[in-house]
Design a protein around this motif. Sequence first.
Motif, PDB file in Angstrom:
ATOM      1  N   LEU A  92       0.963  -1.013   0.022  1.00 63.31           N
ATOM      2  CA  LEU A  92      -0.084  -0.059   0.138  1.00 63.31           C
ATOM      3  C   LEU A  92       0.774   1.208   0.101  1.00 63.31           C
ATOM      4  O   LEU A  92       0.568   2.164  -0.699  1.00 63.31           O
ATOM      5  N   SER A  93       1.989   1.419   0.636  1.00 65.49           N
ATOM      6  CA  SER A  93       2.946   2.304   0.852  1.00 65.49           C
ATOM      7  C   SER A  93       3.645   2.672  -0.704  1.00 65.49           C
ATOM      8  O   SER A  93       3.663   3.739  -1.131  1.00 65.49           O
ATOM      9  N   PHE A  94       3.837   1.582  -1.136  1.00 67.53           N
ATOM     10  CA  PHE A  94       4.485   1.584  -2.714  1.00 67.53           C
ATOM     11  C   PHE A  94       3.477   2.109  -3.689  1.00 67.53           C
ATOM     12  O   PHE A  94       3.991   2.913  -4.464  1.00 67.53           O
ATOM     13  N   SER A  95       2.375   1.582  -3.499  1.00 65.63           N
ATOM     14  CA  SER A  95       1.239   2.012  -4.536  1.00 65.63           C
ATOM     15  C   SER A  95       0.958   3.540  -4.260  1.00 65.63           C
ATOM     16  O   SER A  95       0.873   4.329  -5.154  1.00 65.63           O
ATOM     17  N   GLN A  96       0.839   4.260  -2.935  1.00 68.31           N
ATOM     18  CA  GLN A  96       1.049   5.662  -2.678  1.00 68.31           C
ATOM     19  C   GLN A  96       2.191   6.366  -3.408  1.00 68.31           C
ATOM     20  O   GLN A  96       1.876   7.618  -3.939  1.00 68.31           O
ATOM     21  N   PHE A  97       3.235   5.632  -3.166  1.00 69.11           N
ATOM     22  CA  PHE A  97       4.581   6.433  -3.891  1.00 69.11           C
ATOM     23  C   PHE A  97       4.466   6.388  -5.099  1.00 69.11           C
ATOM     24  O   PHE A  97       4.735   7.392  -5.978  1.00 69.11           O
ATOM     25  N   LEU A  98       4.181   5.204  -6.080  1.00 74.05           N
ATOM     26  CA  LEU A  98       3.759   5.363  -7.512  1.00 74.05           C
ATOM     27  C   LEU A  98       2.716   6.377  -8.034  1.00 74.05           C
ATOM     28  O   LEU A  98       2.881   6.679  -9.069  1.00 74.05           O
ATOM     29  N   GLU A  99       1.826   6.624  -6.837  1.00 74.91           N
ATOM     30  CA  GLU A  99       0.762   7.479  -7.559  1.00 74.91           C
ATOM     31  C   GLU A  99       1.191   8.922  -7.628  1.00 74.91           C
ATOM     32  O   GLU A  99       0.777   9.730  -8.400  1.00 74.91           O
TER      33      GLU A  99
END
Length: 176
Positions: free
Chosen positions: A11-18
């Motif tokens: 989830l934190s990686f997904s937020q980073f990718l956004e």
Amino acid sequence: VPLKGFDMTILSFSQFLERRTLSEKDKCELIIVGSGPELNTLKKMVQVLHIEKYVTFIEWLNRVDLMNLFKKSSVFVFPSHEGAGMVVAEALSFGLPIICLDNCGPGEFINKNCGIGVSYQNYNQTLYELSLAINQLFTTPDLLKKMSFNARKHFENHFNWNVRGEEFQKIYSNLN
């Protein structure tokens, strides 16, 4: 298993990718090594977040391949809730800056020169802080390089078996 915090990693990686452009995203990959009862749930999470292109699951690696993966990596993200985590010391030995929870165990293995410890607050705030840590190392190459150098140095000074042996010798000598 939930204790390892792989959900938080994803989830934190997904937020980073956004916050990344398409060309920046092409430079990013999250590799998760291991298997267990949560594997299918984690794979589904990656699908729901539409980040399959950027996440690789490897269920098992032999020791040599795992060491090669460490050598190719840039950062080690380990938001585990467990009190141990010798894998953090292992990642440090390869010069990988660590992003982890600032807890007993992994959080005690690092300092601000070789890693980023994120305090556990509420779940969403912790995810946000983890994504900021990933972002900081991605967008500041000089910091990444400095932390990488310091990670290896920290390993040599605190986890190398010769150093540990001397520390144990001092402890045993004081017992008499």
